[in-house]
Every structure is written in C-alpha cells, then in structure tokens.
Scaffold this motif. Structure first.
Motif, PDB file in Angstrom:
ATOM      1  N   ALA A   9       3.641  -6.873   2.200  1.00  0.00           N
ATOM      2  CA  ALA A   9       2.211  -6.845   2.509  1.00  0.00           C
ATOM      3  C   ALA A   9       1.394  -7.262   1.288  1.00  0.00           C
ATOM      4  N   ALA A  10       0.297  -7.943   1.551  1.00  0.00           N
ATOM      5  CA  ALA A  10      -0.614  -8.361   0.488  1.00  0.00           C
ATOM      6  C   ALA A  10      -1.371  -7.143  -0.053  1.00  0.00           C
ATOM      7  N   GLU A  11      -2.151  -7.368  -1.093  1.00  0.00           N
ATOM      8  CA  GLU A  11      -2.910  -6.273  -1.695  1.00  0.00           C
ATOM      9  C   GLU A  11      -3.925  -5.675  -0.724  1.00  0.00           C
ATOM     10  N   ASN A  12      -4.348  -6.446   0.290  1.00  0.00           N
ATOM     11  CA  ASN A  12      -5.242  -5.900   1.320  1.00  0.00           C
ATOM     12  C   ASN A  12      -4.443  -5.420   2.537  1.00  0.00           C
ATOM     13  N   ASN A  13      -3.133  -5.221   2.351  1.00  0.00           N
ATOM     14  CA  ASN A  13      -2.193  -4.735   3.372  1.00  0.00           C
ATOM     15  C   ASN A  13      -1.903  -5.734   4.486  1.00  0.00           C
ATOM     16  N   ALA A  14      -2.315  -6.993   4.316  1.00  0.00           N
ATOM     17  CA  ALA A  14      -2.037  -8.022   5.318  1.00  0.00           C
ATOM     18  C   ALA A  14      -0.534  -8.236   5.455  1.00  0.00           C
ATOM     19  N   LEU A  15      -0.063  -8.252   6.708  1.00  0.00           N
ATOM     20  CA  LEU A  15       1.357  -8.481   7.003  1.00  0.00           C
ATOM     21  C   LEU A  15       1.604  -9.876   7.540  1.00  0.00           C
ATOM     22  N   GLY A  16       0.730 -10.323   8.451  1.00  0.00           N
ATOM     23  CA  GLY A  16       0.987 -11.600   9.097  1.00  0.00           C
ATOM     24  C   GLY A  16      -0.159 -12.028   9.982  1.00  0.00           C
ATOM     25  N   LYS A  17       0.024 -13.206  10.568  1.00  0.00           N
ATOM     26  CA  LYS A  17      -0.968 -13.759  11.491  1.00  0.00           C
ATOM     27  C   LYS A  17      -0.230 -14.467  12.613  1.00  0.00           C
ATOM     28  N   ASP A  18      -0.725 -14.285  13.833  1.00  0.00           N
ATOM     29  CA  ASP A  18      -0.128 -14.930  15.015  1.00  0.00           C
ATOM     30  C   ASP A  18       1.377 -14.688  15.086  1.00  0.00           C
ATOM     31  N   PHE A 108       6.408   9.985  10.180  1.00  0.00           N
ATOM     32  CA  PHE A 108       7.804  10.406  10.276  1.00  0.00           C
ATOM     33  C   PHE A 108       8.651   9.879   9.117  1.00  0.00           C
ATOM     34  N   ALA A 109       8.109   8.927   8.372  1.00  0.00           N
ATOM     35  CA  ALA A 109       8.903   8.220   7.353  1.00  0.00           C
ATOM     36  C   ALA A 109       9.206   9.103   6.152  1.00  0.00           C
ATOM     37  N   ASP A 110      10.369   8.826   5.549  1.00  0.00           N
ATOM     38  CA  ASP A 110      10.789   9.501   4.317  1.00  0.00           C
ATOM     39  C   ASP A 110      10.616   8.594   3.108  1.00  0.00           C
ATOM     40  N   LYS A 111      10.662   7.279   3.363  1.00  0.00           N
ATOM     41  CA  LYS A 111      10.648   6.303   2.272  1.00  0.00           C
ATOM     42  C   LYS A 111       9.946   5.035   2.736  1.00  0.00           C
ATOM     43  N   ILE A 112       9.351   4.324   1.788  1.00  0.00           N
ATOM     44  CA  ILE A 112       8.752   3.015   2.063  1.00  0.00           C
ATOM     45  C   ILE A 112       9.296   2.039   1.035  1.00  0.00           C
ATOM     46  N   GLU A 113       9.878   0.947   1.519  1.00  0.00           N
ATOM     47  CA  GLU A 113      10.312  -0.157   0.658  1.00  0.00           C
ATOM     48  C   GLU A 113       9.306  -1.279   0.902  1.00  0.00           C
ATOM     49  N   LEU A 114       8.393  -1.443  -0.043  1.00  0.00           N
ATOM     50  CA  LEU A 114       7.306  -2.389   0.146  1.00  0.00           C
ATOM     51  C   LEU A 114       7.399  -3.527  -0.864  1.00  0.00           C
ATOM     52  N   THR A 115       7.302  -4.737  -0.369  1.00  0.00           N
ATOM     53  CA  THR A 115       7.127  -5.880  -1.260  1.00  0.00           C
ATOM     54  C   THR A 115       5.633  -6.142  -1.287  1.00  0.00           C
ATOM     55  N   ARG A 116       5.018  -5.819  -2.429  1.00  0.00           N
ATOM     56  CA  ARG A 116       3.564  -5.993  -2.562  1.00  0.00           C
ATOM     57  C   ARG A 116       3.327  -7.411  -3.054  1.00  0.00           C
ATOM     58  N   VAL A 117       2.771  -8.245  -2.177  1.00  0.00           N
ATOM     59  CA  VAL A 117       2.487  -9.632  -2.520  1.00  0.00           C
ATOM     60  C   VAL A 117       1.111  -9.666  -3.176  1.00  0.00           C
ATOM     61  N   HIS A 118       1.065 -10.180  -4.410  1.00  0.00           N
ATOM     62  CA  HIS A 118      -0.191 -10.140  -5.164  1.00  0.00           C
ATOM     63  C   HIS A 118      -1.136 -11.218  -4.658  1.00  0.00           C
ATOM     64  N   GLY A 119      -2.328 -10.776  -4.292  1.00  0.00           N
ATOM     65  CA  GLY A 119      -3.319 -11.624  -3.655  1.00  0.00           C
ATOM     66  C   GLY A 119      -3.679 -10.992  -2.326  1.00  0.00           C
ATOM     67  N   THR A 120      -4.643 -11.596  -1.628  1.00  0.00           N
ATOM     68  CA  THR A 120      -5.043 -11.076  -0.328  1.00  0.00           C
ATOM     69  C   THR A 120      -4.954 -12.188   0.698  1.00  0.00           C
ATOM     70  N   SER A 121      -4.934 -11.796   1.947  1.00  0.00           N
ATOM     71  CA  SER A 121      -4.867 -12.770   3.028  1.00  0.00           C
ATOM     72  C   SER A 121      -5.964 -12.453   4.034  1.00  0.00           C
ATOM     73  N   PRO A 122      -7.111 -13.102   3.890  1.00  0.00           N
ATOM     74  CA  PRO A 122      -8.233 -12.764   4.762  1.00  0.00           C
ATOM     75  C   PRO A 122      -8.007 -13.154   6.224  1.00  0.00           C
ATOM     76  N   GLU A 123      -7.094 -14.091   6.492  1.00  0.00           N
ATOM     77  CA  GLU A 123      -6.916 -14.551   7.869  1.00  0.00           C
ATOM     78  C   GLU A 123      -5.894 -13.726   8.656  1.00  0.00           C
ATOM     79  N   ALA A 124      -5.314 -12.697   8.063  1.00  0.00           N
ATOM     80  CA  ALA A 124      -4.280 -11.910   8.738  1.00  0.00           C
ATOM     81  C   ALA A 124      -4.830 -11.164   9.950  1.00  0.00           C
ATOM     82  N   ASP A 125      -3.944 -10.936  10.925  1.00  0.00           N
ATOM     83  CA  ASP A 125      -4.334 -10.138  12.087  1.00  0.00           C
ATOM     84  C   ASP A 125      -3.424  -8.912  12.281  1.00  0.00           C
TER      85      ASP A 125
END
Length: 167
Positions: A9-18, A108-125
C-alpha cells in the motif's frame, strides 16, 4: 490460528485501481510468494479474478456473496467467518485482499506484513485500512530504494498486535 494480513500500500493506503495493483515491484512479489507458500490464502472474489491464475503451492479461499459461485480447486465461503473456519486452526493463514476484506479482517488479525510503497496514489479506488499504532507495534522495517526493476522506494514493515495494555 495466526491471521496475517499481507499487502502493498502507498503512504495514503492506496492498494489499487480497477481491480489491478498500481505498481510492479518484483521484490514484493518474491516476498509475498516466500511468506504465503504452503499456506491458506483468503481473498475476495474480485481479488481472485485479478490473479493471473492459481498461485502455486497455496490453498485458495474465496469470499463471495454469490451463492452459486464456483472456482476449480478453491474453497468458496460466503463470509470472512466461514472462510476462517475452512482453514487449519493450527497454522498461519494469510488475508491477501482486497480493501473490504482487509477492513473486515483487521480486528481478527495477529500480524500485518505490509509493503509500504513510498509516495501516494490519488487515482486509487481500493485502500488498506488505517493501522492504529496504539493497537499495533512495528517490529521490523527493511527499506528498499528504487532501482532499475523498481520504480518506487518501498519498505517491508511487519506489525504485530499489542497484547498488553498501553500505559
């Protein structure tokens, strides 16, 4: 059962679009494969549909509201609770998306494995839920600068749920 959310996820938590990821990070794919191989992976139907096919050496559990949905060699569930019950109770299980499934499973989660992508993605949905640092502790952080294979800087972050009360 250990429940682990795994995402990029990006710094603004964006995961993806479409229903597609916004970036291509080969080292993130390698880490995803290394962590999830041999395990059950739980995902929403749209996430499953976005995959290039079955991910090898993993048991796919798909959550869908469609009563008649079928997918060969997959376990179909109509809720997160049903999906979790279908998994071995003594193993680590990975939640791989999408945004709504992450949101439902975070409590419910015990752990989070996050790849923090530096930058933001304003077009994410689709977005990863906000991580409450009063409830989660960052235990590992590995930074990767951008290079010829990676257009973005990113950091592998591991969070574990706090078990004690915060003072």
């Amino acid at each position: 059962m250990t429940i682990t959310l795994i995402a990029a996820a990006a710094e603004n938590n964006a995961l993806g679009k479409d229903n597609q990821m916004i970036w291509h990070l080969p080292d993130d794919f390698k880490r995803f494969k290394q962590l999830t191989s041999g395990h059950y992976i739980i995902m929403g139907r749209k996430t499953f549909d976005s995959l290039p096919g079955m991910l090898p050496n993993r048991t796919h559990v798909i959550i869908t509201r469609q009563q008649d949905y079928t997918a060969e060699n997959c376990i179909i569930a109509n809720s997160l609770e049903e999906a979790l019950k279908a998994c071995p109770q003594d193993e680590e299980v990975f939640i791989i998306g999408g945004g709504e499934i992450y949101k439902q499973s975070l409590p419910f989660a015990d752990k989070i494995e996050l790849t923090r992508v530096h930058g933001t993605s304003p077009e994410a949905d689709a977005f990863f839920p906000e991580i409450d640092l009063n409830k989660w502790e960052l235990t590992e952080k590995v930074y990767h600068p951008k290079d010829e294979k990676h257009k973005f800087d990113f950091t592998f972050e591991t969070f574990v749920k706090n078990t004690g009360e915060n003072e």
